[in-house]
Design an enzyme around this catalytic site. Structure first.
Site, mmCIF file in Angstrom:
data_model
loop_
_atom_site.group_PDB
_atom_site.id
_atom_site.type_symbol
_atom_site.label_atom_id
_atom_site.label_comp_id
_atom_site.label_asym_id
_atom_site.label_seq_id
_atom_site.Cartn_x
_atom_site.Cartn_y
_atom_site.Cartn_z
ATOM 1 N N GLU A 1 45.609 48.467 28.836
ATOM 2 C CA GLU A 1 45.798 49.902 29.063
ATOM 3 C C GLU A 1 44.482 50.597 29.374
ATOM 4 O OE1 GLU A 1 47.398 52.962 29.987
ATOM 5 O OE2 GLU A 1 48.929 52.039 28.708
ATOM 6 N N GLY B 1 24.840 62.417 32.674
ATOM 7 C CA GLY B 1 25.395 61.179 32.141
ATOM 8 C C GLY B 1 26.746 60.798 32.711
ATOM 9 N N LYS C 1 41.121 49.894 40.037
ATOM 10 C CA LYS C 1 42.189 50.537 39.259
ATOM 11 C C LYS C 1 43.494 50.616 40.050
ATOM 12 C CE LYS C 1 38.814 53.230 36.633
ATOM 13 N NZ LYS C 1 38.167 54.557 36.471
#
Length: 434
Positions: free
Chosen positions: A126, A184, A202
């Protein structure tokens, strides 16, 4: 029921997972009846600072300690070589696996899932897509009764942040990337994000779940945002579009298209309003219609939440001795991947500011059955381009739907015209109702 958990890799996600298991194990037990026991955490560097102090009795430098003392091995090291060896070793020794490794599953998933099936073991993944968004579970369970027709996804927070800053703050790409790195949101080497590979991994995984077949990663079309010009972002806005790095998977004539590229979508659509580092995935099923999943696509805590969700799911399956259907049907031939996309196109040429230019370009487009829907007014383009007084002006064309092969051939012919200066800019336009 007591389940022993070991983690290999105590970086950002690993630290978040350790923290969650140590602090919320009692909540999980209360809700599920499963007693999750964290036994070992392996990392190569225990001196670097972390958000939490991992108890000394849990630390190890040897990943085999994790495999030997766990029922479920959690791989959070990333990369391919060591991670793949670790997962295969864990499966060989009869251990279930949870991983957030999107690259490994997209590129080498065939071998890994085949091994798990042979051993009768489970792999939870997941966290490999969408961070804390439960998109894998939604496709595997919540939408299982549907024939999935399309998936449109903003799957990378770094690129979405960069495009948001370009659109809202009129930053050029390099400055938006620099800001993302400062905050970041982007790595020192941002190539996997800005060149589209992270999103491609993905959408490959989501496509395999949605369509139940193996999708060779090398067949995924990938184009990133590295070369985007602020001018095109702003011109798209003038035309009523917002630019996103969109991951697309859709059924087309017995095949599926799986692609990642900068895409103009209508500014009033829900996906266009997904800004900054957030992710969103729009899925259309034949019975459910369109559903949208939204949330943080990365980060320590959201991703850790998905990791632990997989741990609990596997523990439940072991407890109830369930046997999962082989959703990917690995023994079958890979599904056909279509490459001749059917889309609208935004095209920008640099041309001399003189009569007859548009006629020359439109003749070539017509030769390839590509019709022009609109041309952005020169005055408006030049104002945004800030090119007053220059020898060339931008010619911006929006086409009706055309086939990818025809468009590419037309562009090659147009580039040979003496009126064309430099390289044309081509951006696909998707106008589905999402």
């Amino acid at each position: 029921m007591k389940v022993r958990i070991g983690i290999v890799g105590c970086g950002v996600v690993g630290t978040g997972t350790v923290k969650l298991l140590l602090e919320n194990a009692h909540i999980i037990k209360k809700k599920t009846g499963i007693d999750i026991l964290l036994t070992k955490v392996a990392d190569k560097d225990w001196e670097r600072p972390r958000e939490i102090e991992v108890p000394l009795n849990l630390r190890t430098y040897d990943y085999m300690d994790v495999i030997n003392e766990s029922d479920i091995v959690v791989e959070l090291v990333g990369g391919k070589t060591f991670a793949k060896s670790l997962i295969l070793e864990a499966l060989e020794r009869g251990k279930h696996v949870v991983t957030a490794n999107k690259r490994l599953l997209a590129e080498d998933g065939f071998e890994i899932f085949k091994k798990a099936k042979e051993k009768g073991l489970y792999i939870g993944f997941e966290a490999s897509v969408g961070g804390g968004i439960p998109i894998v579970k939604a496709l595997r369970e919540g939408l299982v009764a549907n024939r999935i027709n399309t998936i449109y996804g903003i799957l990378n927070g770094t690129t979405n942040y960069i495009l948001t800053r370009m659109l809202e703050d009129h930053m050029d790409f390099s400055h938006a990337l620099e800001l993302a790195q400062k905050l970041g949101y982007a790595e020192a080497d941002p190539s996997l994000d800005i060149d589209g590979w992270d999103s491609a991994h993905k959408i490959c995984i989501l496509s395999m779940i949605a369509f139940g077949r193996y999708v060779p990663f090398e067949d995924v079309y990938v184009e990133g945002i590295r070369d985007l010009d602020l001018l095109d972002v702003e011109l798209g806005k003038e035309l009523g579009y917002t630019l996103k790095l969109l991951a697309i998977s859709k059924r087309t004539d017995g095949e599926i298209e799986v692609r990642v590229h900068p895409t103009f979508i209508r500014s009033e659509d829900a996906l266009a309003k997904v800004s900054d580092v957030y992710n969103a995935i729009m899925i259309e099923g034949d019975f459910v219609g369109k559903t949208m999943f939204y949330g943080k696509g990365a980060g320590s805590y959201p991703t850790a939440s998905s990791v632990v969700s997989d741990i609990v799911d596997i523990a439940k399956k072991v407890l109830f001795c369930s046997k999962d259907h082989d959703e990917f049907q690995w023994e079958n031939q890979p599904i056909g991947i279509g490459k001749n996309f059917y889309s609208r196109y935004y095209i920008r040429f640099d041309v001399p500011d003189k009569p007859g230019v548009l006629a020359g370009v439109s003749r070539v487009l017509a030769d390839y059955n590509i019709s022009i829907a609109s041309v952005l007014q020169k005055e408006k383009v030049c104002k945004l381009a800030r090119r007053e007084g220059e020898a060339t002006v931008p010619l911006v064309i929006l086409t009706h739907k055309a086939y990818e092969k025809n468009m590419q051939r037309a562009i090659e012919d147009i580039k040979k015209l003496p009126i064309i200066v430099g390289q044309p800019v081509i951006i696909r336009v998707e106008e589905e109702a999402y």
